[in-house]
Design an enzyme around this catalytic site. Structure first.
Site, PDB file in Angstrom:
ATOM      1  N   LYS A  50      -6.314  70.875  -4.821  1.00  0.00           N
ATOM      2  CA  LYS A  50      -6.889  69.639  -4.276  1.00  0.00           C
ATOM      3  C   LYS A  50      -8.397  69.839  -4.204  1.00  0.00           C
ATOM      4  CE  LYS A  50      -5.173  66.473  -2.295  1.00  0.00           C
ATOM      5  NZ  LYS A  50      -5.182  65.073  -2.798  1.00  0.00           N
ATOM      6  N   ASP A  67      -1.321  66.294  -5.789  1.00  0.00           N
ATOM      7  CA  ASP A  67      -0.546  65.075  -5.498  1.00  0.00           C
ATOM      8  C   ASP A  67      -0.198  64.335  -6.788  1.00  0.00           C
ATOM      9  OD1 ASP A  67      -3.288  64.676  -5.680  1.00  0.00           O
ATOM     10  OD2 ASP A  67      -3.319  62.943  -4.353  1.00  0.00           O
ATOM     11  N   ASP A 102       5.105  75.838  -3.091  1.00  0.00           N
ATOM     12  CA  ASP A 102       6.336  75.734  -2.313  1.00  0.00           C
ATOM     13  C   ASP A 102       6.942  74.340  -2.527  1.00  0.00           C
ATOM     14  OD1 ASP A 102       8.290  76.208  -0.481  1.00  0.00           O
ATOM     15  OD2 ASP A 102       6.968  76.457   1.258  1.00  0.00           O
ATOM     16  N   ASP A 104      10.081  73.138  -5.414  1.00  0.00           N
ATOM     17  CA  ASP A 104      11.324  72.518  -4.929  1.00  0.00           C
ATOM     18  C   ASP A 104      11.551  71.176  -5.619  1.00  0.00           C
ATOM     19  OD1 ASP A 104      12.132  74.475  -3.255  1.00  0.00           O
ATOM     20  OD2 ASP A 104      12.038  73.294  -1.416  1.00  0.00           O
TER      21      ASP A 104
END
Ligand code: NAD
Length: 368
Positions: free
Chosen positions: A196, A229, A253, A257
């Site tokens: 980011k 994002d 993380d 997933d």
């Protein structure tokens, strides 16, 4: 046949379904020993809640030193409701954090492959995920999960303040980016680096360091930078645009997933955690399925052992230099799926339900 040197493999089955799925890997290792003249030396010990029950600690020093000395650690899973209320330092998960930290396992590799036989298990349209094969490389020992200062503090007005610190050094960024570039060279030659950088200084440093390494050593690999994002969105919109994604601990993380779920089932997802090469050229490593200890199905023969078996295939490839054997094992898994055998978590109409041990046995029968 020529006998190769003994390689030590440490099995840490852990809790819940861990022992059930690791037992299937043990059968496979024994099969390789017997039929391919490989000479793996298997050791097995306690970790997590089962270690706490016996030794009062989630990992003993003895087990920890065994992990340091072996060529690969295969871990099942740890944790469960029985140990949920223990003090933080005694919780089963502490064993994992200790192993990752002390073995300096800074790169977590999580492939997300959509098996064509299971394309309907994904919540996305088949044309979006069919043939998907991406690798997420997550930085594992730095960033906000370890940064200082951290804690919960009382502030003046009686309110409480939670603090965590997101921190990375150039070296931490470059060493994990190196893993990603090296992997890309053996795959489709593309790395997407996510951060980011628009709102975080540590993200800006991440982007600059990856770019610098690219220009210095990996010009032949295609590199793109993407905000984390946006990456979360692109993974759902068009996941096949990615080859290798490299990102920090926190974003990794979450993104890993998300990518995992593109493939439909937790029971199919392997992972590898790799450290730096030591002076003998050996890499410290730990291999484990992405799923947890699944207390809801433990002891019932319902656990899918494929994630753990594919984790062992990764061990064959990345720690034991046995690419051919890794490929044979992966093909055997595919072949069993082609035959329509399914554990309950991936069962669909017209397919045959099998137990954990039956799935392991079927995969072994294909190795032959
Ligand atoms: P989980 O992954 O254990 O289970 C989530 C769901 O997926 C459950 O319904 C479970 O039955 C199913 N599932 C998971 N693995 C499966 C398999 N191989 N075959 C068939 N179905 C499978 O996650 P959870 O329920 O959130 O956590 C349970 C415990 O595991 C907790 O104590 C948690 O802390 C721990 N955990 C450990 C690890 C690890 O050891 N690396 C990772 C995640 C969670």
């Amino acid at each position: 046949m020529i006998k190769v040197k003994k390689r030590k493999i440490l099995l840490l089955p852990g809790d819940g379904i861990g022992p059930e799925v690791v037992a299937e890997v043990k059968k496979i290792i024994e099969w390789f020993n017997k039929n391919k003249s490989l000479d793996f030396e298997i050791d097995e010990d306690l970790v997590g809640g089962s270690s706490y029950d016996k030794n009062g600690t989630p990992i003993t020093d003895e087990v920890f030193y065994k992990a340091l000395e072996c060529e690969a650690v295969i871990l099942g899973a740890v944790g469960g409701p029985k140990w949920d209320n223990l003090d933080f330092s005694k919780k089963p998960e502490r064993a994992l954090l200790k192993l990752r930290k002390e073995l300096k396992l800074f790169a977590n590799l999580r492939p997300a492959i959509c098996f064509k036989q299971l394309v309907n298990a994904s919540s996305l349209k088949p044309e979006i995920v069919s043939g998907l094969d991406i690798m997420i490389v997550r930085e594992l020992t730095g960033g906000i999960y370890f940064g200082e200062p951290r804690g919960i503090k009382l502030v003046d007005n009686g309110e409480r303040k939670g603090i965590n610190t997101h921190v990375y050094t150039s070296n931490e960024i470059q060493r994990v980016a190196k893993v990603a570039f090296d992997l890309a060279k053996k795959r489709n030659n593309k790395v997407t680096s996510c951060e980011k950088s628009n709102v975080m200084e540590a993200g800006q440093l991440w982007k600059e360091e990856v770019q610098t390494l690219h220009e210095k050593e990996y010009k032949e690999v295609k590199l793109e930078h993407m905000l984390a994002d946006n990456c979360a969105m692109q993974l759902l919109r068009n996941p096949k645009q990615f080859d290798v994604i490299v990102t920090d601990n926190l974003f990794g993380d979450i993104l890993s997933d998300e990518a995992a779920m593109l493939t439909g089932s937790l029971g199919l997802l392997p992972s590898a955690s790799l450290g730096a090469k030591d002076k003998n050229g050996n890499i410290r490593s730990m291999y484990e399925p992405v799923h947890g200890s699944a207390p809801d199905i433990a002891g019932k023969g319902l656990a899918n052992p494929i994630a753990t078996i594919l984790s062992f295939a990764m061990a064959l490839r990345y720690s034991l230099n046995l690419d051919k054997e890794a490929e044979t094992l992966e093909k055997s898994v595919q072949s069993v799926l082609d035959d329509g055998l399914r554990t309950k978590d991936i069962l669909s109409q017209g397919k045959k339900e099998v137990s954990t041990t039956q799935m392991g046995d079927a995969i072994i029968s294909k190795l032959k």
